[in-house]
Enzyme design. Structure first.
Site, PDB file in Angstrom:
ATOM      1  N   PRO A  66      39.275 104.627 121.375  1.00 18.13           N
ATOM      2  CA  PRO A  66      39.827 104.786 120.023  1.00 18.13           C
ATOM      3  C   PRO A  66      38.716 104.561 118.998  1.00 18.13           C
ATOM      4  CG  PRO A  66      40.573 102.727 121.023  1.00 18.13           C
ATOM      5  CD  PRO A  66      39.809 103.472 122.069  1.00 18.13           C
ATOM      6  N   HIS A  67      38.762 105.343 117.934  1.00 20.93           N
ATOM      7  CA  HIS A  67      37.709 105.227 116.932  1.00 20.93           C
ATOM      8  C   HIS A  67      38.217 105.609 115.557  1.00 20.93           C
ATOM      9  CE1 HIS A  67      37.487 109.226 118.808  1.00 20.93           C
ATOM     10  NE2 HIS A  67      37.176 109.672 117.609  1.00 20.93           N
ATOM     11  N   GLY A  68      37.495 105.121 114.558  1.00 21.25           N
ATOM     12  CA  GLY A  68      37.863 105.429 113.186  1.00 21.25           C
ATOM     13  C   GLY A  68      36.755 105.032 112.238  1.00 21.25           C
TER      14      GLY A  68
END
Length: 156
Positions: A66-68
């Site tokens: 997951p990334h942001g």
């Protein structure tokens, strides 16, 4: 960019996270990352959920990245988690996830974000390393495994 550049140390590694599902896992990761990197927990959680709505970051083989993007950080950073029990994550291979690398990058990171994502992806494609990560109990030992390939290459 190396994994040691993304993880502040063993404190950025969670050895046995217990969670009930994908959303609860993202909330736990946001909480831990917020404390470690002085971020707004709710804003980070919202960013992660928004990103997952575009398509799962479950890359297969029980692994998720997951990334942001986060406005309040200066450089890409991360958090690694090994789950006590795999959770459904809508991964591309439909397998539950038990190895997770949360990656955060500054709003305008552009190429740096992509380089960090590629580095994490390359690392977690190493099946023997992932097997070792799954068999390791302590945060310190997990951290050593994560940064070891880079340290071994640097020494050569």
């Amino acid at each position: 960019m190396e994994i040691a550049d993304l993880l502040t140390g063993p404190e950025a590694v969670l050895a046995s996270v217990k969670t009930s599902g994908k959303k609860a896992l993202l909330a736990e990761l946001a909480s831990r990352a917020a404390g470690l990197y002085a971020l707004d927990e709710r804003r980070l959680f919202d960013r992660l959920v928004e990103r997952e709505a575009l398509g799962s970051t479950g890359v297969g083989g029980g692994i998720a990245i997951p990334h942001g993007r986060v406005a309040t950080i200066a450089a890409p950073c991360g958090l690694f988690a090994r789950l006590a029990q795999p959770v459904a994550f809508d991964a591309i291979d439909e397998r539950p996830v038990d190895v997770v690398f949360l990656l955060m990058a500054p709003e305008g990171a552009g190429a740096d974000h992509l380089k960090a994502l590629a580095r994490v992806s390359r690392l977690l494609r190493d099946r023997s390393l992932v097997d070792k990560l799954r068999a390791t109990e302590s945060a310190e030992a997990l951290y050593a495994l994560l940064v070891e390939p880079i340290q071994a290459q640097s020494a050569a």
